[in-house]
Design an enzyme around this catalytic site. Structure first.
Site, PDB file in Angstrom:
ATOM      1  N   HIS A   1       6.093 -41.981  15.439  1.00 14.65           N
ATOM      2  CA  HIS A   1       6.221 -40.857  16.413  1.00 14.65           C
ATOM      3  C   HIS A   1       5.671 -41.075  17.696  1.00 14.65           C
ATOM      4  O   HIS A   1       4.478 -41.549  17.730  1.00 14.65           O
ATOM      5  CB  HIS A   1       5.759 -39.593  15.651  1.00 14.65           C
ATOM      6  CG  HIS A   1       6.648 -39.176  14.556  1.00 14.65           C
ATOM      7  ND1 HIS A   1       7.636 -38.401  14.587  1.00 14.65           N
ATOM      8  CD2 HIS A   1       6.404 -39.232  13.341  1.00 14.65           C
ATOM      9  CE1 HIS A   1       8.238 -37.967  13.498  1.00 14.65           C
ATOM     10  NE2 HIS A   1       7.438 -38.663  12.581  1.00 14.65           N
TER      11      HIS A   1
ATOM     12  N   ASN B   1      11.436 -56.841  -5.549  1.00 19.34           N
ATOM     13  CA  ASN B   1      11.426 -56.147  -6.695  1.00 19.34           C
ATOM     14  C   ASN B   1      11.844 -54.727  -6.784  1.00 19.34           C
ATOM     15  O   ASN B   1      12.364 -54.126  -5.736  1.00 19.34           O
ATOM     16  CB  ASN B   1       9.971 -55.926  -7.350  1.00 19.34           C
ATOM     17  CG  ASN B   1       9.890 -56.191  -8.692  1.00 19.34           C
ATOM     18  OD1 ASN B   1      10.691 -55.812  -9.626  1.00 19.34           O
ATOM     19  ND2 ASN B   1       8.738 -56.882  -9.371  1.00 19.34           N
TER      20      ASN B   1
END
Length: 186
Positions: free
Chosen positions: A107, A77
């Site tokens: 990270h 979508n």
């Protein structure tokens, strides 16, 4: 100083980014209609691994098409974002609601550094066959969603989810089995 390989690598990365943004611009410039969804998929197919009968609506974002794989008969979508630092694999017959974020970047700890000297690495996201992901959901790095799962709107998903379950909340937790729901799928 700079070596020749560093310069070549920088040029290659810049050209790849231009390529990605050009395809995104072309794919997102068509109006949001069913016929244009097919054309949009045709624009994206040469640079990503996308199965037949997959429809992609307007305003998608992908930072690395090479790491994106979408199966057959899927529906993506509007406003879906794929952060592909790692691989994103989506199975067949999946539906992804609007404004879903699928991110693979994470990270490292402060004292660790990745192979390329960066502290950001990619952890793969695997989405099984027949999965529904509700609007405004977030799929975090390293997530594996089993076949026939339903992710409720606004859920934040991390970890491995067993197949055929309904998951909701922040963080997403198992709510119930999909028995009875699966028969209502289109």
């Amino acid at each position: 100083m700079f070596s020749c390989t560093m310069i070549k690598s920088g040029i290659r990365k810049t050209l790849e980014e231009m390529y990605v943004y050009t395809f995104l611009f072309l794919a997102n410039s068509f109006p949001d209609m069913s016929v244009c969804s097919i054309i949009r998929t045709l624009f994206v197919r040469p640079v990503a691994n996308i199965g037949n009968n997959t429809r992609i609506r307007k305003n998608i974002y992908v930072n690395s098409f090479r790491k994106l794989s979408i199966g057959r008969n899927c529906f993506i979508n509007r406003g879906v974002q794929f952060d592909c630092s790692g691989r994103v694999s989506i199975g067949d017959n999946c539906s992804i609601g609007f404004n879903v974020l699928v991110t693979t970047s994470t990270h490292l700890e402060k004292d660790r550094v990745g192979e390329d000297g960066h502290t950001v690495i990619g952890e793969d996201v695997i989405i099984g066959n027949g999965v529904w992901i509700g609007a405004n959901s977030t799929i975090l790095p390293g997530t594996e969603i089993g076949d026939n799962c339903i992710i409720a709107a606004g859920a934040v998903v991390k970890g491995k989810l067993d197949m055929s379950g309904v998951y909701a909340g922040v963080p997403a937790k198992y709510i119930r089995d999909t028995l009875g729901i699966a028969e209502k799928r289109i």
